[in-house]
Write a protein that holds these residues in place. Structure first.
Motif: not given
Length: 295
Positions: A215, A218, A225-228, A237-238
């Motif tokens: 991880p 964010d 990306w919201t998370r990467h 990511g998300e």
């Protein structure tokens, strides 16, 4: 989310492939090449010709650490002299000169104890793959990735390949991409990523190892990306509403691209988008939009 219907793209959904733009147009895949190098290394690992977890002889890091940018090696992309030489379309430096200019003889952190994106790491990884496969990197990527997945246009580029691109290469030499730069159609880029991440190339346990993510945080300004994070040759990511997005982005002075599989959708979608601009957030955002439309 602003539509960019002018950007060439291809997508796979529900077993069907569609293309926007000239189906036979060739594009540079830039750092999407890292995914192919990682997949080739994992295929060699499966057959016992390469142990990705073992320390590389004479080095303090493993192949897995190279593939995840956790080996501690520096990068060359931000070097002012590198950018200046590329901008004036100078011939690529010999590899020894590149390594000297980048200070590659010094680690920036102990292996496994940090993260730093490193094209130098992938240059070394490509050499190891070629040696383990018993030929050139171009041959290894063809026999280990392109041929099993039926990717007829995917190839490691030489200067003559850049002369046939959809975009004007403007004298840019792909030798400046020291780990190698794949070229191919948008459809083959999407098919490669879908074949790797959809289970068509690697064993389930190998694919699970490939997708194990380190991880990194964010969101990234200007990108969806919201998370990467980063796995083995994979940006992972998300994104809002769609869940996981796994694949890779890439870019150089003549364009950028984003090739991602959205696996959390009821019917997973894999999208490849190419942009003539250098902002990787543009093709990434369009890839998310296309996946949303097909969710």
């Amino acid at each position: 989310m602003t539509a960019r219907a002018d950007l060439p793209a291809a997508w796979l959904a529900g077993g069907r492939t569609e293309c926007r733009g000239a189906a036979d147009a060739l594009f540079p895949w830039f750092s999407v090449t890292k995914t192919a190098i990682a997949a080739a290394a994992l295929k060699l690992h499966e057959t016992g010709r390469l142990d990705i977890e073992a320390r590389i002889p004479g080095k303090p890091f493993s192949m897995a650490q190279l593939l995840q940018h956790r080996a501690g090696l520096p990068d060359y992309g931000a070097l002012p002299e590198y950018r200046e030489a590329v901008a004036r379309r100078a011939p690529p430096w010999p590899r020894e000169e590149l390594l000297r200019r980048a200070g590659a003889g010094r680690l920036v952190y102990p292996p496994g104890q940090g993260w730093r994106y490193s094209n130098i790491g992938y240059m070394l990884a490509g050499r190891i793959v070629a040696d383990a496969a018993g030929g050139t990197l171009a041959e290894a990527l063809r026999t280990l990735v392109a041929d099993p997945l039926g990717l007829e246009t995917m190839r490691l580029a030489g200067a003559e390949d850049f002369a046939r691109l959809h975009w004007d290469a403007d004298g840019y030499d792909p030798g400046w991409v020291y780990h190698g730069c794949l070229v191919g159609t948008a459809t083959d880029a999407a098919r490669m990523m879908d074949g790797i991440l959809g289970g068509g190339l690697l064993r389930p346990e190998t694919l699970e190892r490939m997708q194990r993510r380190h991880p990194l945080g964010d969101g990234i300004p200007g990108r969806p990306w919201t998370r990467h994070g980063y796995a083995l040759g994979l940006m992972s990511g998300e994104v809002a509403r769609l869940g996981r997005a796994v694949g890779h982005s890439g870019g150089g002075p003549i364009g950028s691209c984003a090739v991602y599989r959205f696996a959390d959708l009821a019917a997973p979608v894999t999208v490849a988008v190419f942009s003539p601009g250098t902002d990787e957030g543009v093709p990434e955002t369009e890839a998310v939009r296309l996946a949303s439309f097909r969710a």
